[in-house]
Design a protein around this motif. Structure first.
Motif, PDB file in Angstrom:
ATOM      1  N   THR A 137       6.794  -3.140  -6.119  1.00  0.00           N
ATOM      2  CA  THR A 137       6.024  -2.329  -5.571  1.00  0.00           C
ATOM      3  C   THR A 137       6.258  -1.796  -4.314  1.00  0.00           C
ATOM      4  N   ALA A 138       6.725  -2.616  -3.256  1.00  0.00           N
ATOM      5  CA  ALA A 138       7.042  -2.329  -1.898  1.00  0.00           C
ATOM      6  C   ALA A 138       8.233  -1.413  -2.229  1.00  0.00           C
ATOM      7  N   ALA A 139       9.055  -1.467  -3.180  1.00  0.00           N
ATOM      8  CA  ALA A 139      10.590  -0.890  -3.131  1.00  0.00           C
ATOM      9  C   ALA A 139      10.379   0.659  -3.770  1.00  0.00           C
ATOM     10  N   LEU A 140       9.058   0.865  -4.183  1.00  0.00           N
ATOM     11  CA  LEU A 140       9.051   2.138  -4.908  1.00  0.00           C
ATOM     12  C   LEU A 140       9.179   3.356  -4.065  1.00  0.00           C
ATOM     13  N   PRO A 141       8.946   3.267  -2.937  1.00  0.00           N
ATOM     14  CA  PRO A 141       9.076   4.709  -2.139  1.00  0.00           C
ATOM     15  C   PRO A 141      10.742   5.080  -1.935  1.00  0.00           C
ATOM     16  N   ALA A 150       0.697  -1.307   0.200  1.00  0.00           N
ATOM     17  CA  ALA A 150       0.036  -0.110  -0.015  1.00  0.00           C
ATOM     18  C   ALA A 150       0.794   1.186   0.082  1.00  0.00           C
ATOM     19  N   ALA A 151       1.921   1.320   0.824  1.00  0.00           N
ATOM     20  CA  ALA A 151       3.023   2.383   0.885  1.00  0.00           C
ATOM     21  C   ALA A 151       3.611   2.684  -0.541  1.00  0.00           C
ATOM     22  N   GLY A 152       3.679   1.448  -1.289  1.00  0.00           N
ATOM     23  CA  GLY A 152       4.326   1.410  -2.768  1.00  0.00           C
ATOM     24  C   GLY A 152       3.410   2.301  -3.799  1.00  0.00           C
ATOM     25  N   LEU A 153       2.197   1.909  -3.372  1.00  0.00           N
ATOM     26  CA  LEU A 153       1.000   2.433  -4.376  1.00  0.00           C
ATOM     27  C   LEU A 153       1.001   3.695  -4.003  1.00  0.00           C
ATOM     28  N   LEU A 154       1.093   4.226  -2.794  1.00  0.00           N
ATOM     29  CA  LEU A 154       0.908   5.651  -2.519  1.00  0.00           C
ATOM     30  C   LEU A 154       1.996   6.332  -3.010  1.00  0.00           C
ATOM     31  N   ALA A 155       3.295   5.924  -2.647  1.00  0.00           N
ATOM     32  CA  ALA A 155       4.506   6.686  -3.193  1.00  0.00           C
ATOM     33  C   ALA A 155       4.396   6.882  -4.694  1.00  0.00           C
ATOM     34  N   ASN A 213       1.979   9.509  -5.517  1.00  0.00           N
ATOM     35  CA  ASN A 213       2.557  10.909  -5.284  1.00  0.00           C
ATOM     36  C   ASN A 213       3.850  11.191  -6.210  1.00  0.00           C
ATOM     37  N   PHE A 214       4.487  10.328  -6.756  1.00  0.00           N
ATOM     38  CA  PHE A 214       5.416  10.691  -7.585  1.00  0.00           C
ATOM     39  C   PHE A 214       5.200  11.651  -8.804  1.00  0.00           C
ATOM     40  N   VAL A 215       3.820  11.420  -9.343  1.00  0.00           N
ATOM     41  CA  VAL A 215       3.201  11.833 -10.526  1.00  0.00           C
ATOM     42  C   VAL A 215       2.050  13.042  -9.987  1.00  0.00           C
ATOM     43  N   ASN A 216       1.905  13.196  -8.794  1.00  0.00           N
ATOM     44  CA  ASN A 216       1.017  14.098  -7.817  1.00  0.00           C
ATOM     45  C   ASN A 216      -0.425  13.721  -8.470  1.00  0.00           C
ATOM     46  N   ALA A 217      -0.505  12.422  -8.415  1.00  0.00           N
ATOM     47  CA  ALA A 217      -2.171  11.665  -8.281  1.00  0.00           C
ATOM     48  C   ALA A 217      -2.576  11.132  -7.086  1.00  0.00           C
TER      49      ALA A 217
END
Length: 401
Positions: free
Chosen positions: A268-272, A66-71, A74-78
């Motif tokens: 996905t978990a690594a995206l933050p 979930a944190a990865g999806l959120l990050a 946020n990365f694209v301001n969506a």
């Protein structure tokens, strides 16, 4: 000659440290941050379970993903519900094209400046639904740069979508997406705009809300991360998107409609870790370093009457990314690359159409089947590496003179 920051940042990429390989094929895929690699290893070692469970490790995994999806949002301001993750931009845009339903007799505009990722899905959609396709062609007089003046005559009341690239993966030219989109929507507010951001994302920050676009796709594996991609769908475009998900799943958001359980949990978990690294200050430093790299390579290319550069001659970071493509008179591009490798195999450059075959075919090359020579750089490349490649190219090309 390069910035102190860039030299320090090189150390954050394990593949670069302690190797002689010089990575100059970065438009095909960047090297990966060490923190991303560590995160993936940790996830697979400690929390690799199916999502949705309520036991302790399951909850930990749920939270990490979930944190990865959120990050990523946020990365694209969506907002998180406006994005979906998948294995590649090609796959995500094909999924989107399968979900879109447009009114009968609609028109879709694509360009010949594109990676096929942002063309083939729309051609397929048009064929299946009986729509008309129009081509927006970049002009060689303008260095194969997309201009709104060339697009405007193609627009009509039947146009439902215009698809074009943020940055060409061949010419490196950065298109003014915000200005072009504003011009489109001033005349026809309902037209949807689909942007391929794959060649842009490693180089400059993305703000989908500021751009005013409707669809945006890019690949994390070309932006210092693992092999997965992101698709953004604007809320105003939701009425055209039919769900591809199981009938019992929610169907309100982009994630609900287009998530086919294809997202890799560990990735996905690594995206933050990528988002943490790419701060506003980091983006400024990246632009500064890449401008020096572009100038070094382009200045040399322009001294050679036997070399044709494709794309803007400017090296300014607001006009181009350091993706430099060219052809050499009397040479096939494959021959140039193989000759470089024979002299010094540490330089990793590329020949071919790089999935932008429609653009390559418009160049009038001596050997079109061999495409162009492409040198695609990122901030972790050094000026000394570029100068080293130039010396090898001079040695190779001057032999035949």
């Amino acid at each position: 000659m390069q910035t102190a920051w860039a030299l320090q940042a090189r150390g954050r990429f394990p593949a670069i440290v302690g190797t002689e390989q010089v990575y100059m094929d970065n438009a095909g895929g960047s090297q990966v941050l060490g923190t991303v690699i560590d995160s993936i290893t940790t996830y697979l070692s400690r929390t690799n379970v199916q999502l949705g469970a309520s036991y302790a490790t399951g909850m930990q995994s749920n939270n990490l993903v979930a944190a990865g999806l959120l990050a990523s949002a946020n990365f694209v301001n969506a907002d998180p519900g406006e994005v979906v993750l998948g294995s590649s931009s090609t796959q995500l845009l094909h999924n989107l094209s399968s979900a879109l339903v447009f009114p009968a007799g609609s028109e879709i505009i694509v360009t010949t400046c594109e990676h096929e990722t942002n063309v083939a899905p729309w051609l397929r959609l048009a064929k299946l639904q009986g729509h008309t396709v129009k081509y927006w062609n970049p002009s060689p007089e303008h260095d194969w740069t997309l201009r709104y003046t060339d697009l405007e005559p193609l627009l009509s009341e039947r146009t439902v979508m215009v698809a074009f690239t943020n940055c060409s993966n061949i010419t490196g030219t950065i298109h003014d997406v915000k200005a072009i989109t504003r011009s489109i929507k001033e005349r026809y507010p309902e037209i949807l705009v689909s942007i391929d951001g794959v060649a842009y994302a490693p180089h400059r920050p993305i703000d989908v809300k500021d751009l005013g676009i409707d669809f945006y796709a890019f690949s994390w594996y070309k932006a210092y991360g693992p092999h997965m991609s992101l698709l953004y769908v604007a809320p105003r475009a939701q009425k055209y998107v039919t769900p591809l998900s199981h009938f019992f799943n929610p169907k309100d958001t982009t994630f609900d409609k287009l998530n086919l359980a294809g997202g890799n949990y560990a990735f996905t978990a690594a995206l933050p870790k990528i988002v943490e690294f790419l701060s506003s200050e980091t983006w400024k430093e990246i632009a500064k370093q890449e401008e020096v790299l572009s100038k070094t390579m382009i200045d040399w290319v322009l001294t050679r009457p036997d070399i044709t550069l494709y794309g803007t001659k400017e090296s300014s970071s607001d006009q181009r990314a350091p993706v430099i493509s060219f052809s050499v008179k009397g040479w096939g591009s494959k021959d140039v690359v193989e000759a470089v490798e024979k002299v010094d195999p540490k330089y990793g450059i590329r020949w071919g159409h790089c999935y932008a075959k429609r653009l390559i075919d418009s160049f009038g090359l001596e050997k079109p089947e061999e495409g162009v020579v492409r040198v695609s750089l990122l901030f972790y490349n050094t000026v000394e590496e570029v100068e080293g490649l130039i010396k090898v190219l001079e040695k190779v090309l001057d032999v035949r003179e």
